[in-house]
Structures are given as structure tokens and as C-alpha cells.
Motif scaffolding. Structure first.
Motif, PDB file in Angstrom:
ATOM      1  N   HIS B 196       0.832  -1.204   0.000  1.00  0.00           N
ATOM      2  CA  HIS B 196       0.000   0.000   0.000  1.00  0.00           C
ATOM      3  C   HIS B 196       0.873   1.262   0.000  1.00  0.00           C
ATOM      4  N   LEU B 197       1.919   1.228   0.810  1.00  0.00           N
ATOM      5  CA  LEU B 197       2.798   2.393   0.896  1.00  0.00           C
ATOM      6  C   LEU B 197       3.489   2.651  -0.444  1.00  0.00           C
ATOM      7  N   LEU B 198       4.018   1.576  -1.037  1.00  0.00           N
ATOM      8  CA  LEU B 198       4.722   1.747  -2.306  1.00  0.00           C
ATOM      9  C   LEU B 198       3.784   2.332  -3.369  1.00  0.00           C
ATOM     10  N   LYS B 199       2.562   1.784  -3.425  1.00  0.00           N
ATOM     11  CA  LYS B 199       1.600   2.311  -4.413  1.00  0.00           C
ATOM     12  C   LYS B 199       1.289   3.779  -4.132  1.00  0.00           C
ATOM     13  N   SER B 200       1.157   4.114  -2.851  1.00  0.00           N
ATOM     14  CA  SER B 200       0.854   5.507  -2.493  1.00  0.00           C
ATOM     15  C   SER B 200       1.978   6.435  -2.951  1.00  0.00           C
ATOM     16  N   LEU B 201       3.207   5.997  -2.745  1.00  0.00           N
ATOM     17  CA  LEU B 201       4.358   6.816  -3.155  1.00  0.00           C
ATOM     18  C   LEU B 201       4.363   7.027  -4.665  1.00  0.00           C
ATOM     19  N   LEU B 202       4.121   5.919  -5.387  1.00  0.00           N
ATOM     20  CA  LEU B 202       4.203   5.998  -6.846  1.00  0.00           C
ATOM     21  C   LEU B 202       3.032   6.805  -7.422  1.00  0.00           C
ATOM     22  N   TYR B 203       1.861   6.660  -6.788  1.00  0.00           N
ATOM     23  CA  TYR B 203       0.721   7.466  -7.258  1.00  0.00           C
ATOM     24  C   TYR B 203       0.935   8.953  -6.961  1.00  0.00           C
ATOM     25  N   ALA B 204       1.590   9.231  -5.846  1.00  0.00           N
ATOM     26  CA  ALA B 204       1.880  10.642  -5.536  1.00  0.00           C
ATOM     27  C   ALA B 204       2.760  11.236  -6.643  1.00  0.00           C
ATOM     28  N   LEU B 205       3.729  10.459  -7.099  1.00  0.00           N
ATOM     29  CA  LEU B 205       4.607  10.944  -8.178  1.00  0.00           C
ATOM     30  C   LEU B 205       3.837  11.066  -9.484  1.00  0.00           C
ATOM     31  N   LYS B 206       2.975  10.086  -9.730  1.00  0.00           N
ATOM     32  CA  LYS B 206       2.153  10.141 -10.958  1.00  0.00           C
ATOM     33  C   LYS B 206       1.296  11.415 -10.956  1.00  0.00           C
ATOM     34  N   ASP B 207       0.705  11.696  -9.798  1.00  0.00           N
ATOM     35  CA  ASP B 207      -0.143  12.892  -9.709  1.00  0.00           C
ATOM     36  C   ASP B 207       0.656  14.177  -9.867  1.00  0.00           C
ATOM     37  N   SER B 208       1.950  14.103  -9.592  1.00  0.00           N
ATOM     38  CA  SER B 208       2.785  15.299  -9.758  1.00  0.00           C
ATOM     39  C   SER B 208       3.311  15.435 -11.181  1.00  0.00           C
ATOM     40  N   GLY B 209       2.941  14.498 -12.038  1.00  0.00           N
ATOM     41  CA  GLY B 209       3.296  14.654 -13.447  1.00  0.00           C
ATOM     42  C   GLY B 209       4.219  13.592 -14.016  1.00  0.00           C
ATOM     43  N   CYS B 210       4.608  12.606 -13.208  1.00  0.00           N
ATOM     44  CA  CYS B 210       5.492  11.565 -13.746  1.00  0.00           C
ATOM     45  C   CYS B 210       4.697  10.650 -14.678  1.00  0.00           C
ATOM     46  N   ALA B 211       5.220  10.462 -15.885  1.00  0.00           N
ATOM     47  CA  ALA B 211       4.513   9.629 -16.862  1.00  0.00           C
ATOM     48  C   ALA B 211       4.749   8.158 -16.545  1.00  0.00           C
ATOM     49  N   VAL B 212       3.798   7.569 -15.858  1.00  0.00           N
ATOM     50  CA  VAL B 212       3.879   6.153 -15.497  1.00  0.00           C
ATOM     51  C   VAL B 212       2.473   5.570 -15.623  1.00  0.00           C
ATOM     52  N   LEU B 213       2.401   4.323 -16.050  1.00  0.00           N
ATOM     53  CA  LEU B 213       1.088   3.703 -16.252  1.00  0.00           C
ATOM     54  C   LEU B 213       0.593   3.054 -14.962  1.00  0.00           C
ATOM     55  N   HIS B 214      -0.735   2.935 -14.845  1.00  0.00           N
ATOM     56  CA  HIS B 214      -1.309   2.241 -13.679  1.00  0.00           C
ATOM     57  C   HIS B 214      -0.737   0.813 -13.594  1.00  0.00           C
ATOM     58  N   GLU B 215      -0.619   0.165 -14.766  1.00  0.00           N
ATOM     59  CA  GLU B 215      -0.125  -1.221 -14.796  1.00  0.00           C
ATOM     60  C   GLU B 215       1.292  -1.291 -14.229  1.00  0.00           C
ATOM     61  N   GLU B 216       2.076  -0.273 -14.532  1.00  0.00           N
ATOM     62  CA  GLU B 216       3.460  -0.290 -14.032  1.00  0.00           C
ATOM     63  C   GLU B 216       3.482  -0.152 -12.512  1.00  0.00           C
ATOM     64  N   ILE B 217       2.595   0.699 -11.994  1.00  0.00           N
ATOM     65  CA  ILE B 217       2.543   0.870 -10.531  1.00  0.00           C
ATOM     66  C   ILE B 217       2.114  -0.451  -9.887  1.00  0.00           C
ATOM     67  N   ASP B 218       1.109  -1.098 -10.489  1.00  0.00           N
ATOM     68  CA  ASP B 218       0.655  -2.398  -9.961  1.00  0.00           C
ATOM     69  C   ASP B 218       1.807  -3.406  -9.977  1.00  0.00           C
ATOM     70  N   LYS B 219       2.567  -3.374 -11.062  1.00  0.00           N
ATOM     71  CA  LYS B 219       3.664  -4.342 -11.205  1.00  0.00           C
ATOM     72  C   LYS B 219       4.749  -4.072 -10.156  1.00  0.00           C
ATOM     73  N   TYR B 220       5.076  -2.812  -9.961  1.00  0.00           N
ATOM     74  CA  TYR B 220       6.083  -2.465  -8.949  1.00  0.00           C
ATOM     75  C   TYR B 220       5.610  -2.928  -7.565  1.00  0.00           C
ATOM     76  N   ALA B 221       4.299  -2.722  -7.309  1.00  0.00           N
ATOM     77  CA  ALA B 221       3.770  -3.076  -5.987  1.00  0.00           C
ATOM     78  C   ALA B 221       3.741  -4.588  -5.794  1.00  0.00           C
ATOM     79  N   ALA B 222       3.474  -5.310  -6.894  1.00  0.00           N
ATOM     80  CA  ALA B 222       3.393  -6.773  -6.790  1.00  0.00           C
ATOM     81  C   ALA B 222       4.764  -7.392  -6.597  1.00  0.00           C
ATOM     82  N   GLU B 223       5.762  -6.798  -7.235  1.00  0.00           N
ATOM     83  CA  GLU B 223       7.120  -7.351  -7.110  1.00  0.00           C
ATOM     84  C   GLU B 223       8.099  -6.246  -6.774  1.00  0.00           C
ATOM     85  N   PRO B 224       8.105  -5.779  -5.523  1.00  0.00           N
ATOM     86  CA  PRO B 224       9.071  -4.716  -5.175  1.00  0.00           C
ATOM     87  C   PRO B 224      10.503  -5.183  -5.440  1.00  0.00           C
ATOM     88  N   HIS B 225      11.312  -4.286  -5.969  1.00  0.00           N
ATOM     89  CA  HIS B 225      12.685  -4.697  -6.331  1.00  0.00           C
ATOM     90  C   HIS B 225      13.691  -4.262  -5.278  1.00  0.00           C
TER      91      HIS B 225
END
Lengths: 183, 225
Positions: B196-225
Motif C-alpha cells: 500500500h505504501l509503495l503504491k501511495s508513493l508511486l501514485y503521488a509521483l504520478k499525480d505530480s506529473g510523472c509519466a507512469v502507467l497504472h499497470e506499471e505501478i501495480d507491477k512495482y507493488a506486486a514485485e518490489p525490487h
């Protein structure tokens, strides 16, 4: 395309804008605005881009019943028509200043309309900047052409169509790059 | 020494989401964070005139003041490269009315500065167009071509020259840096609900203008690196 550099074509466009104001028909103005913006992008012309804000602002005004029903609307309408009329004879190189003049013109005449126009002007800049961005120009290039607010534009672009169309899953590639970098 | 250069979009995303502190944590003796002088002008100067930028500019200025972020300027001999690349990239695409200006000073200066260093280097860019012109310009052409109401021409020679020139520049986004930092436990103090935290961080960046897809955020959250 690219006709508005000629004063004859600009006059035609101004006449078209005036016609929509007279008929209080805002919808066609949106298209006129987009057409001017397209030319501004092609010619990288900031004055034309500013010109495109005018029909966009007027489109918004003409679709707001509370502004059209205001007791001041009749005199405001005349002022706007005269302004568009005066634009026909101006040099294209003056359009940035002319549009800024339009924004400030209502400050002393109709405070409500002035604040409305001011807000819509900012919105118009972001809308047109997004339009430029979708034409493959970087944020900096779009900002230089439109004078939009960077932060508002970045928020706006987050959900722009091009991000979904061009965007692809690049995570594996990026993870490999970052891990290699910090190794 | 290794270098991470930020463009305006990327450093602003990190600032607006209160994640500049990560730079302090990621910095080491061998890693430098840099911006070009033009990027400095783009993010610091508007803050002096516009309240909306003011707080972000102040925070970035403090990082520069403390030495966390370094501002680099082009040397005289690099100015020639700048002019060359400017001409090259800004005439890759054209219409019958002339070349289409794609990149401006901030991005161009950063590209030239990145070329100065032979060591490992990253270019952090959150906006899509600049990233694509380095990563995959052909795809960008297909997409934007549909939007022009006139035919778009591609100068293959200039495209190849530009692609070759930037071939050693690796591009990442703020979301990639943050996801990596998350994997390195740099957010450990915040929450145990890690996905949840990782998704929140990535969505915060997306909302600030970072071009990232929802699918990519889901993927990052599913498999944190």
C-alpha cells in the motif's frame, strides 16, 4: 493550413469570432481556437498561440448562462465585439500584448467577469500546452510557446491521452538500469 | 564517480511529493546529483516570481546550497556540441512549414553535460516526450503524426545521428528511483503495509506529473525490487 500569418485570413477569423458572439453561440469558438493553436504549433508562433486563447475564453463565456444573464452582459458584449473588431487591424506581432490587454480590460468594468476571464485564461494556457505536448513537443517547449504554469501542466498531463498511447511497461528495463547503476 | 542528472519535471515531482530526502540517503562518495544551469533557471527563477513555485524552489535551492545537488554549466567548448545537437534534434521532425522544435535549453544542456562524463550516468526525466525522444523516437513519431493536420516528415539521418549520440545515456523516472529506494528500505520508518505504501508513493509521483502507467505501478507493488 497556416493561413493566419496573412492579415486577410486573420480578418476572416475575427469576423467568424464576432459572428459567434453576436449569435451567442460558443461551441464553434472551441474549434476555431484549436485551429489557431494548430497553426501556432506548426509555425512555433507565440503570438498566434495567444490569439487562440481568445476564442477559447469567449467559448467559455458564451456557455455560461450566469454571465449571459448578467445585467452587464449587453454592454460587455459590445465591448468584446469592439475589441475583436480592433484586433483585425493589429499586427500579428502585437497579439500577446493585445490578448493581455483583453484580460485586463474588464478589471474596472466588471469585476466578476474579470476574475472569470483571468481563471479561464490560465486554464486555456494549460489546455493549449497539453495540445502542444500531444503534438510531440517537450514540456519546456510547450511552456515557452504557451506561457502555461509548469506545475498545473504537469498535473494536467498526468491523465493526457498521449501518456496512455505512448506509455508502455518499461519497468524491467528501468529496474535493470538502476540496479546496475547502484551496484 | 557516478552521476544522476535531473530534468525539471523529475526534480519537481520529487520535491512536490516530499521525497527529496531520498537524495541524501542515496548519495554516497561516488554518486553525485546534478542539474544543468538551464534547469536551475527553470525551477529556481520562477519561484522568485510565483508563489505557486516558491516553496518547491526554496527546497531545491536548499539542496543546492548544502551541496546535495550540484549545478553544472556548459564549458565553452561544449557550446559547439550544444548548437549541433540543438539543430539535429529540433529538425528530426518537420512539416512542410519547417522543422518542429521538440527540445529546449534545459533538456539539451543536460544531454551535453551527460556526455561530458565517461562514467556511469543516469538522466532522470518524468515527462514522456523528452524520455521517448531518447528511448524510442520512432514510436513517438507514429503517435504524434496522427495529431498533425499535415504530413510529418522524419529525417532518418538526423534521427540516427541523435540516437547514436545519446546511446550511452540511460533514462529513468522518479518512480523508478523511488521504487528502487523502497526496495532498499529507505521508507522503512513509514509503514508496515508495504504494498500500500509503495503504491501511495508511486501514485503521488504520478499525480505530480510523472509519466507512469497504472499497470506499471501495480507491477512495482506486486514485485518490489
Amino acid at each position: 493550413m497556416v493561413k493566419l500569418i496573412s492579415s486577410k485570413e486573420r480578418k476572416k477569423t475575427c469576423d467568424l469570432i464576432q459572428q459567434q458572439i453576436l449569435n451567442e453561440n460558443g461551441v464553434p469558438l472551441k474549434k476555431i481556437s484549436n485551429n489557431i493553436a494548430s497553426e501556432a504549433i506548426l509555425t512555433n508562433d507565440k503570438n498566434l498561440m495567444y490569439f487562440s486563447y481568445l476564442p477559447y475564453i469567449l467559448y467559455k463565456i458564451l456557455t455560461q448562462p450566469h454571465l449571459l444573464h448578467s445585467p452587464r452582459w449587453r454592454s460587455n458584449k459590445k465591448i468584446i465585439l469592439d475589441y475583436v473588431d480592433s484586433l483585425e487591424t493589429k499586427e500579428l506581432t502585437d497579439y500577446v500584448d493585445r490578448v493581455m490587454y483583453f484580460i485586463g480590460m474588464f478589471k474596472t468594468i466588471d469585476r466578476d467577469l474579470y476574475y472569470y476571464i483571468k481563471n479561464i485564461f490560465e486554464k486555456a494556457k494549460v489546455k493549449k500546452a497539453s495540445y502542444c505536448y500531444e503534438h510531440g513537443q517537450s514540456i519546456n517547449q510547450t511552456l515557452s510557446l504557451t506561457d502555461a504554469n509548469r506545475i498545473e501542466l504537469m498535473h494536467y498531463l498526468n491523465n493526457s491521452k498521449i501518456n496512455f498511447e505512448v506509455g508502455k511497461d518499461i519497468i524491467s528495463e528501468k529496474v535493470a538500469i538502476i540496479e546496475d547503476f547502484f551496484k | 564517480m557516478k552521476y544522476i542528472f535531473f530534468d525539471s519535471s523529475s526534480i519537481i515531482s520529487l520535491t512536490q511529493t516530499n521525497m527529496l530526502f531520498l537524495l541524501e540517503k542515496l548519495k554516497s562518495k561516488e554518486i553525485k546529483f546534478c542539474i544543468s544551469k538551464a534547469v536551475y533557471d527553470e525551477i529556481i527563477l520562477p519561484g522568485q516570481e510565483n508563489y505557486q513555485f516558491g516553496w518547491s524552489s526554496e527546497q531545491i535551492a536548499a539542496c543546492i546550497e548544502s551541496g546535495l545537488i550540484e549545478v553544472l554549466e556548459l564549458e565553452e567548448k561544449e557550446q559547439k556540441d550544444y548548437d549541433l545537437v540543438d539543430e539535429q534534434v529540433n529538425s528530426i521532425f518537420s512539416t512542410k512549414f519547417g522543422p518542429i522544435q521538440i527540445l529546449q535549453k534545459g533538456e539539451l544542456e543536460t544531454i551535453i553535460l551527460l556526455k561530458r562524463f565517461k562514467e556511469k550516468k543516469l538522466f532522470s526525466i518524468d515527462e514522456l516526450i523528452t524520455r521517448e525522444i531518447i528511448d524510442d523516437p520512432r514510436k513517438l513519431k507514429d503517435i504524434v503524426e496522427r495529431r498533425y493536420k499535415t504530413q510529418l516528415f522524419l529525417d532518418e539521418k538526423k534521427l540516427k545521428q541523435f540516437v547514436d549520440y545519446v546511446s550511452d545515456i540511460k533514462v529513468v523516472r522518479s518512480v523508478d528511483l523511488v521504487a528502487y529506494s523502497f526496495g532498499k528500505n529507505l521508507f522503512a520508518k513509514y509503514s508496515k503495509k508495504s504494498e500500500h505504501l509503495l503504491k501511495s508513493l508511486l501514485y503521488a509521483l504520478k499525480d505530480s506529473g510523472c509519466a507512469v502507467l497504472h499497470e506499471e505501478i501495480d507491477k512495482y507493488a506486486a514485485e518490489p525490487h
